[in-house]
Write an enzyme that holds these catalytic residues in place. Structure first.
Site, mmCIF file in Angstrom:
data_model
loop_
_atom_site.group_PDB
_atom_site.id
_atom_site.type_symbol
_atom_site.label_atom_id
_atom_site.label_comp_id
_atom_site.label_asym_id
_atom_site.label_seq_id
_atom_site.Cartn_x
_atom_site.Cartn_y
_atom_site.Cartn_z
ATOM 1 N N SER A 42 0.885 -1.177 0.000
ATOM 2 C CA SER A 42 0.000 0.000 0.000
ATOM 3 C C SER A 42 0.920 1.224 0.000
ATOM 4 O O SER A 42 1.290 1.748 1.036
ATOM 5 C CB SER A 42 -0.943 -0.012 1.201
ATOM 6 O OG SER A 42 -0.229 -0.074 2.407
ATOM 7 N N HIS A 156 -2.820 -6.589 2.488
ATOM 8 C CA HIS A 156 -1.826 -7.560 2.959
ATOM 9 C C HIS A 156 -2.364 -8.973 3.108
ATOM 10 O O HIS A 156 -1.653 -9.871 3.545
ATOM 11 C CB HIS A 156 -1.241 -7.117 4.301
ATOM 12 C CG HIS A 156 -0.438 -5.861 4.205
ATOM 13 N ND1 HIS A 156 -0.026 -5.144 5.294
ATOM 14 C CD2 HIS A 156 0.045 -5.200 3.116
ATOM 15 C CE1 HIS A 156 0.661 -4.085 4.899
ATOM 16 N NE2 HIS A 156 0.701 -4.099 3.582
ATOM 17 N N GLU A 165 -4.218 -3.434 9.383
ATOM 18 C CA GLU A 165 -3.416 -3.981 10.478
ATOM 19 C C GLU A 165 -4.089 -3.806 11.835
ATOM 20 O O GLU A 165 -4.506 -2.701 12.182
ATOM 21 C CB GLU A 165 -2.045 -3.277 10.523
ATOM 22 C CG GLU A 165 -1.276 -3.467 9.234
ATOM 23 C CD GLU A 165 -0.019 -2.597 9.150
ATOM 24 O OE1 GLU A 165 0.497 -2.162 10.196
ATOM 25 O OE2 GLU A 165 0.432 -2.366 8.023
ATOM 26 N N GLU A 205 2.474 -9.829 6.677
ATOM 27 C CA GLU A 205 3.276 -9.369 7.812
ATOM 28 C C GLU A 205 3.240 -10.351 8.975
ATOM 29 O O GLU A 205 3.554 -10.009 10.111
ATOM 30 C CB GLU A 205 2.826 -7.961 8.238
ATOM 31 C CG GLU A 205 3.057 -6.958 7.112
ATOM 32 C CD GLU A 205 2.813 -5.508 7.508
ATOM 33 O OE1 GLU A 205 2.228 -5.267 8.579
ATOM 34 O OE2 GLU A 205 3.225 -4.627 6.738
ATOM 35 N N ASP A 242 -3.743 0.139 11.840
ATOM 36 C CA ASP A 242 -3.383 0.878 10.624
ATOM 37 C C ASP A 242 -4.540 0.686 9.660
ATOM 38 O O ASP A 242 -4.751 -0.403 9.128
ATOM 39 C CB ASP A 242 -2.067 0.353 10.017
ATOM 40 C CG ASP A 242 -1.681 1.137 8.755
ATOM 41 O OD1 ASP A 242 -2.399 2.102 8.406
ATOM 42 O OD2 ASP A 242 -0.670 0.779 8.121
ATOM 43 N N GLU A 285 -3.197 4.601 12.606
ATOM 44 C CA GLU A 285 -2.377 5.068 11.486
ATOM 45 C C GLU A 285 -3.258 5.255 10.249
ATOM 46 O O GLU A 285 -4.181 4.472 10.021
ATOM 47 C CB GLU A 285 -1.297 4.009 11.223
ATOM 48 C CG GLU A 285 -0.331 4.340 10.098
ATOM 49 C CD GLU A 285 0.680 3.214 9.925
ATOM 50 O OE1 GLU A 285 1.037 2.529 10.919
ATOM 51 O OE2 GLU A 285 1.102 2.995 8.778
ATOM 52 N N ASP A 312 1.244 8.046 7.591
ATOM 53 C CA ASP A 312 2.116 7.192 6.770
ATOM 54 C C ASP A 312 2.062 7.719 5.332
ATOM 55 O O ASP A 312 2.899 8.524 4.916
ATOM 56 C CB ASP A 312 1.629 5.738 6.885
ATOM 57 C CG ASP A 312 2.357 4.775 5.955
ATOM 58 O OD1 ASP A 312 3.336 5.185 5.319
ATOM 59 O OD2 ASP A 312 1.948 3.594 5.861
ATOM 60 N N LYS A 337 9.558 5.352 7.355
ATOM 61 C CA LYS A 337 9.954 4.264 6.456
ATOM 62 C C LYS A 337 11.036 4.819 5.542
ATOM 63 O O LYS A 337 10.757 5.693 4.711
ATOM 64 C CB LYS A 337 8.760 3.842 5.591
ATOM 65 C CG LYS A 337 7.637 3.116 6.310
ATOM 66 C CD LYS A 337 6.442 2.999 5.356
ATOM 67 C CE LYS A 337 5.400 2.018 5.848
ATOM 68 N NZ LYS A 337 4.160 2.106 5.022
ATOM 69 N N HIS A 365 8.665 -1.267 9.289
ATOM 70 C CA HIS A 365 9.046 -2.172 8.194
ATOM 71 C C HIS A 365 8.149 -1.894 6.987
ATOM 72 O O HIS A 365 7.268 -1.028 7.051
ATOM 73 C CB HIS A 365 8.867 -3.624 8.659
ATOM 74 C CG HIS A 365 7.426 -3.972 8.957
ATOM 75 N ND1 HIS A 365 6.932 -5.236 8.964
ATOM 76 C CD2 HIS A 365 6.360 -3.165 9.242
ATOM 77 C CE1 HIS A 365 5.649 -5.225 9.247
ATOM 78 N NE2 HIS A 365 5.280 -3.978 9.412
ATOM 79 N N LYS A 388 7.178 -0.761 14.466
ATOM 80 C CA LYS A 388 6.258 -1.812 14.023
ATOM 81 C C LYS A 388 6.979 -2.643 12.981
ATOM 82 O O LYS A 388 7.499 -2.120 11.996
ATOM 83 C CB LYS A 388 4.906 -1.276 13.554
ATOM 84 C CG LYS A 388 4.868 -0.396 12.351
ATOM 85 C CD LYS A 388 3.412 -0.232 11.868
ATOM 86 C CE LYS A 388 3.355 0.112 10.397
ATOM 87 N NZ LYS A 388 2.023 0.073 9.814
HETATM 88 P P1 PGA Z 1 3.163 -1.390 3.070
HETATM 89 O O1 PGA Z 1 2.330 -1.449 4.401
HETATM 90 O O2 PGA Z 1 4.567 -1.717 3.389
HETATM 91 O O3 PGA Z 1 2.477 -2.419 2.225
HETATM 92 O O4 PGA Z 1 3.021 0.015 2.514
HETATM 93 C C1 PGA Z 1 2.795 -1.010 5.635
HETATM 94 C C2 PGA Z 1 1.995 0.157 6.129
HETATM 95 O O5 PGA Z 1 1.039 0.608 5.472
HETATM 96 O O6 PGA Z 1 2.309 0.678 7.183
HETATM 97 ZN ZN ZN Z 2 0.522 2.274 6.982
#
Ligand code: PGA
Ligand code: ZN
Length: 412
Positions: A42, A156, A165, A205, A242, A285, A312, A337, A365, A388
């Site tokens: 995503s 996911h 999540e 995940e 999330d 999130e 994010d 990230k 991650h 996370k």
């Molecule tokens: P992604 O998901 O690594 O698939 O973007 C993680 C997140 O959205 O935090």
């Molecule tokens: Zn996210």
């Protein structure tokens, strides 16, 4: 001074069976660093560009041989036998060599792998840990609290759960106790799901991916598993979500397919409020989509003083994008990230801005991961409140938590 003597990139595989970039880098001192970069599912639209080959015959167009070649040719020519005083100077050379806003020329995957490999080699030359190099005494080194993703939905998992999540956040004073709590809940959750006749297969995940439709039912099952573990929700463990709302937003509405309903931004903000009032939710999130800034404002005004609201997709670890969000009063925490921005230095710039404005950080991650454990050091090195790194199964996830256990020994 750090003199690059050797650099070599290769194509390896990530946890989803897709190619990614790994880089080996050696300094003239003999110090060595190796780094592999992760990949998201995503993905925020303003993230730095992950360069993939357009050759449908190789890994269905997902190859990264072009990015690998960029490291082994153009980047190598720029850094080999050159002296660099510090990470900032090294990353500036990479940023300059690429020359684009989005790192589309050389690829953020190529650049980040080199940036991290250099950091690891530099730490080794200085005979310090990577987290110490990252900290540079600018940040108070501290062990983050893990947010463990025990139920996977959204992009996911192959199930109808709308939210991406469902995480648990142990309230313990050390990493070892946090992981013990997480393992207890994980195993109780598995047996609860099994007893109810649901699948205990896991998503990208490492969280369970049962075929459930209702968000509230998922939260009830999770709460029950916490109770079964002899823990009290709110006292020993909290829940974090999330929403990954960008994935749900189409034509001014949030489409909750599992629950067969669609909500506008104001209704969706109330939906979140109800969830945090009913369950012990400490963090949400991406409660709104990256391009729904009005929705972000509504939700921040409504519950931003009660709960951590983490940006994010909306901030993509980018200092200037974060700056605009802060000015508008959106969110109160930054998801970090490194591959959203493409170098360690730029990541730290976003972190600095977050801290200056009282925003917490959560180091994260990606859903496609490798055995690289750099994020554990990043979280400790910037004194992040949370990390996370997925569930407590699958080595691509657990290796980050295991590295935290090792790091904790040197923090005592
Ligand atoms: P992604 O998901 O690594 O698939 O973007 C993680 C997140 O959205 O935090
Ligand atoms: Zn996210």
């Amino acid at each position: 001074m750090f003199t690059v003597q050797r650099v070599k990139a290769r194509q390896i595989l990530d946890s989803r069976g897709n190619p990614t970039v790994e880089v080996d880098l050696a300094l003239s001192s003999g110090a060595f660093g190796r780094a592999a970069v992760p990949s998201g599912a995503s993905v925020g639209s303003r993230e730095a560009i992950e360069l993939r080959d357009d050759n449908k015959n190789i890994y269905a167009g997902k190859g990264v041989l072009g990015a690998v070649k960029n490291v082994n040719t153009v980047i190598a020519a720029r850094i080999l036998n050159k002296n660099f005083a510090e990470q900032k100077v090294f990353d500036a050379a990479l940023i300059d060599l690429d020359g684009t806003e989005t790192k589309e020329l050389l690829g953020a995957n190529a650049i980040l792998a080199v940036s991290i490999a250099f950091a690891k080699a530099a730490a080794s030359q200085m005979n310090i840990n990577l987290f110490q190099l990252i900290s540079q005494k600018r940040y108070p080194v501290r062990m983050p609290t893990p947010m463990l993703n025990l139920i996977n939905g959204g992009a996911h998992a192959d199930n109808p759960i709308d939210i991406q999540e469902f995480m648990i956040v142990p309230k313990a004073d050390n990493i070892s106790s946090s992981l013990e709590i997480a393992a207890a809940v994980f195993h109780n959750l598995k047996s609860t799901l099994k007893k109810m006749g649901h699948s205990t297969n896991v998503g990208d995940e490492g969280g369970f991916a049962p075929n459930l439709r209702s968000t509230e039912l998922v939260l009830d099952i999770l709460s029950e598993s916490i109770l079964k573990s002899g823990l009290t929700l709110g006292e020993n463990v909290e829940i974090a979500l999330d929403i990954a709302a960008t994935e749900l937003f189409k034509g001014s509405f949030y489409h909750l397919k599992g629950e067969k309903t669609k909500l506008n931004s104001a209704e969706f903000a109330l939906y979140h409020k109800k969830l945090i009032d009913t369950y012990q939710i400490c963090s949400i999130e991406d409660p709104m989509a990256e391009n729904d800034l009005e929705g972000w404002k509504i939700v921040t005004d409504l519950i931003g003083n009660k709960v951590q609201l983490v940006g994010d997709d909306i901030f993509v670890t980018n200092k200037s994008i974060l700056e605009q969000g802060i000015k508008k009063g959106l969110a109160n925490a930054l998801l970090v990230k490194m591959n959203q921005v493409g170098t360690l230095t730029e990541t730290l710039q976003a972190v600095d801005l977050a801290y200056q404005n009282g925003y917490e950080t959560i180091v994260s991650h990606r859903s496609g991961e490798t055995e690289d454990t750099t994020i554990a050091h990043l979280a400790v090195g910037i004194g992040s409140k949370y990390i996370k790194a997925g569930s407590i199964c699958r080595t691509d996830r657990v290796c980050k938590y295991n590295e935290l256990l090792r790091v904790s020994e040197s923090l005592c």
